[in-house]
Scaffold this motif. Structure first.
Motif, PDB file in Angstrom:
ATOM      1  N   ILE A 285       0.839  -1.204   0.000  1.00 23.29           N
ATOM      2  CA  ILE A 285       0.000   0.000   0.000  1.00 23.29           C
ATOM      3  C   ILE A 285       0.870   1.248   0.000  1.00 23.29           C
ATOM      4  CG2 ILE A 285      -1.609   1.408   1.362  1.00 23.29           C
ATOM      5  CD1 ILE A 285      -2.821  -1.219   2.408  1.00 23.29           C
ATOM      6  N   CYS A 286       1.813   1.298   0.907  1.00 28.06           N
ATOM      7  CA  CYS A 286       2.645   2.497   1.055  1.00 28.06           C
ATOM      8  C   CYS A 286       3.531   2.734  -0.155  1.00 28.06           C
ATOM      9  CB  CYS A 286       3.467   2.402   2.329  1.00 28.06           C
ATOM     10  SG  CYS A 286       2.456   2.441   3.828  1.00 28.06           S
ATOM     11  N   ARG A 287       4.154   1.690  -0.685  1.00 25.96           N
ATOM     12  CA  ARG A 287       5.014   1.861  -1.852  1.00 25.96           C
ATOM     13  C   ARG A 287       4.210   2.309  -3.078  1.00 25.96           C
ATOM     14  NH1 ARG A 287      10.284   0.033  -2.024  1.00 25.96           N
ATOM     15  NH2 ARG A 287      10.994  -0.911  -0.086  1.00 25.96           N
ATOM     16  N   MET A 288       3.057   1.703  -3.279  1.00 23.75           N
ATOM     17  CA  MET A 288       2.263   2.088  -4.448  1.00 23.75           C
ATOM     18  C   MET A 288       1.809   3.544  -4.354  1.00 23.75           C
ATOM     19  SD  MET A 288       0.034  -1.232  -5.576  1.00 23.75           S
ATOM     20  CE  MET A 288      -0.597  -0.324  -7.005  1.00 23.75           C
ATOM     21  N   ALA A 289       1.383   3.975  -3.195  1.00 21.13           N
ATOM     22  CA  ALA A 289       0.945   5.367  -3.036  1.00 21.13           C
ATOM     23  C   ALA A 289       2.126   6.331  -3.120  1.00 21.13           C
ATOM     24  CB  ALA A 289       0.207   5.536  -1.720  1.00 21.13           C
ATOM     25  N   ARG A 290       3.242   5.969  -2.505  1.00 12.49           N
ATOM     26  CA  ARG A 290       4.422   6.844  -2.547  1.00 12.49           C
ATOM     27  C   ARG A 290       4.995   6.967  -3.951  1.00 12.49           C
ATOM     28  NH1 ARG A 290       8.849   5.075   0.169  1.00 12.49           N
ATOM     29  NH2 ARG A 290       9.784   7.094  -0.195  1.00 12.49           N
TER      30      ARG A 290
ATOM     31  N   ILE B  63      10.531   3.478  -6.491  1.00 18.18           N
ATOM     32  CA  ILE B  63       9.915   3.349  -5.165  1.00 18.18           C
ATOM     33  C   ILE B  63       9.202   2.015  -5.026  1.00 18.18           C
ATOM     34  CG2 ILE B  63       8.115   4.285  -3.651  1.00 18.18           C
ATOM     35  CD1 ILE B  63       9.014   7.069  -4.516  1.00 18.18           C
ATOM     36  N   LEU B  64       8.667   1.500  -6.114  1.00 24.47           N
ATOM     37  CA  LEU B  64       7.965   0.217  -6.059  1.00 24.47           C
ATOM     38  C   LEU B  64       8.876  -0.923  -5.666  1.00 24.47           C
ATOM     39  CD1 LEU B  64       5.706   0.389  -9.240  1.00 24.47           C
ATOM     40  CD2 LEU B  64       5.013   0.674  -6.855  1.00 24.47           C
TER      41      LEU B  64
END
Length: 190
Positions: A70-75, A188-189
């Motif tokens: 979740i965090c990597r995809m949003a970031r 980032i992914l």
């Protein structure tokens, strides 16, 4: 969790995630308005509760892995503009479907290809927007539960052999192409 009723894992995820968000049991990422805990914890616990072979350690790893997704995809997005959001979509109600499908799919024994199918099935159900945040409505409290339910359902469907887009994140019509018009940070992914 509150009423004591037994529900299917997707239905339990919807109810418990929606209640957790409505009661403001929201965690918050330090950089982005993402509430991963009210999504991942109910989803993983619902699947674990229905499968006695899943250990506490398995569930913990799934929660951590799903939160990371979740965090990597949003970031990785480049459209976050503070109070004005992400081009009108709600990250907790979109990217969480991918994460929930991956985490619960792993708990259900899916291999990498099965998880990719589950993520594609979750993407087919994505649609969280920020209009309900702007104008109100009970659905604002339910959006995280709806996408978490979709992710759990996607994992069950993939386990049953239903196929989904296998490149739902970076494909030609994948998440970043559609929601971000191709503008994202792929590093980032990974």
């Amino acid at each position: 969790w509150v009423g004591g009723e037994r529900l299917s894992p997707p239905a339990a995820t919807l109810v418990n995630s929606s209640m957790a968000h409505a009661l403001e049991y929201d965690d918050l990422h330090c950089e982005l308005p993402i509430h991963s805990g009210v999504i991942m914890v109910p989803a993983v616990l619902a699947v674990a509760d229905a499968n006695p072979n899943i250990t506490g350690a398995d569930a913990t790893v799934a929660i951590i892995a799903g939160t990371e997704i979740i965090c990597r995809m949003a970031r990785a997005t480049r459209s976050y503009f503070g109070d004005t959001g992400f081009r009108g979509w709600n990250p907790s109600s979109v990217v969480a479907g991918f994460a929930t499908a991956a985490a619960t799919g792993r708990l259900l024994g899916l291999d990498a290809a099965g998880i990719a199918r589950a993520m594609g099935l979750a993407y087919a159900q994505a649609g969280g927007n920020q209009e309900c945040i702007a104008v109100g409505g009970i659905v604002k409290r339910m959006q995280p539960g709806m996408i978490a339910e979709a992710g759990v359902r996607a994992a069950w469907l993939a386990k049953a052999g239903v196929t989904g887009a296998v490149d739902a994140i970076e494909g030609k019509n994948g998440f970043y192409a559609v929601y971000e018009q191709g503008d994202y940070d792929a590093d980032i992914l990974t």
